[in-house]
Design an enzyme around this catalytic site. Structure first.
Site, PDB file in Angstrom:
ATOM      1  CB  SER A 111       4.871  -9.419  28.266  1.00 14.56           C
ATOM      2  OG  SER A 111       4.275  -8.569  27.301  1.00 14.56           O
ATOM      3  CE1 TYR A 171       6.498 -12.094  23.663  1.00 15.30           C
ATOM      4  CE2 TYR A 171       4.682 -10.645  24.274  1.00 15.30           C
ATOM      5  CZ  TYR A 171       6.019 -10.982  24.333  1.00 15.30           C
ATOM      6  OH  TYR A 171       6.892 -10.211  25.072  1.00 15.30           O
TER       7      TYR A 171
END
Length: 253
Positions: free
Chosen positions: A145, A158
């Site tokens: 990410s 996350y």
């Protein structure tokens, strides 16, 4: 010929979380390059299955709760028993929880870390053992990410998990390259999927994001097809432990 190096004819790829969005786009890219697909997730990815089989490829659906690790050996054994081998693992399934760090719960921490890091590691381990048993190596592609590189806000687990994916990709590449196993990752930028619909519908926030992207647009699932095929194919045989940003230039700003 160089284009032959990108062919995935008759390869078998396990793709987690390929029912919609980025996972679906990458699964279809692999299938377009010749690959048979094993789709793993909570529900049968019917639309993906139909599109893959329309290309003349096989599609095997395996329903599993990837937030737990007790399904992992079953995923590998079902794939091998029905399709004969495994050539590629694409660890796409993931989840996110949003809350201020001061209020973030242990459950939200564990739910994200279990799926985004723990299952990625243990599924990779099980598939790598199968690669070694087959004797001819394989490819593992993790999904990182922008928050593998940046801190973000209100997504502590996350951010930790995707930072972990980047480090884990390097570690596994170091250990398994000698077995002819390539482990790399893709870090998508801002992508137009169901998960980002609220951001895109917020006119002010949407404009702020687009203004920050040199390409001037949100990414699409199709933008990940090429990188996925490249990292799954012989064209990337000398690439190990690298996380490829597919972000329209976001990190360059």
């Amino acid at each position: 010929m160089i284009l032959d190096a990108f062919s995935l004819a008759n390869k078998v790829a396990i793709v987690t979380g390929c029912d919609t969005g980025l996972g679906q786009g990458m699964a279809l890219g692999l299938a377009e390059a010749g690959c048979h697909i094993v789709g793993v997730g909570r529900k049968r990815p019917q639309e993906t299955a139909e599109q893959v089989t329309a290309l003349g490829r096989k599609f095997l659906a395996i329903q599993a709760d990837l937030g737990k690790q007790d399904c992992i050996n079953d995923i590998v054994s079902k794939t091998v028993s029905q399709l004969g081998r495994i050539d590629i693992l694409l660890n796409n399934a993931g989840t996110i929880r949003r809350c201020d760090a001061l209020e973030f719960s242990e459950k939200d921490w564990d739910d994200v870390m279990n799926l985004n890091v723990k299952t990625v590691f243990f599924l990779s381990q099980a598939v790598a053992r199968q690669f070694i048993a087959q004797g001819d190596g394989g490819k593992i592609i993790n999904i990182a990410s922008m928050l593998s590189f940046q801190g973000g806000i209100r997504v502590p687990s996350y951010t930790a998990s995707k930072s972990g994916v980047l480090g884990l990709t390097r570690l596994l590449a170091n250990e398994w390259a000698s077995h002819n196993i390539n482990v790399n990752a893709i870090a998508p930028g801002y992508m137009a999927t169901d998960n980002t619909q609220a951001l895109r519908e917020d006119a002010e926030r949407n404009q702020e994001i687009v203004d920050r992207i040199p390409s001037g647009r949100w990414g699409k699932p199709d933008d990940l097809k090429g990188p996925a095929v490249f990292l799954a194919s012989a064209a990337s045989d000398y690439i190990n432990g690298y996380t490829l940003a597919v972000d329209g230039g976001w990190l360059a700003r």
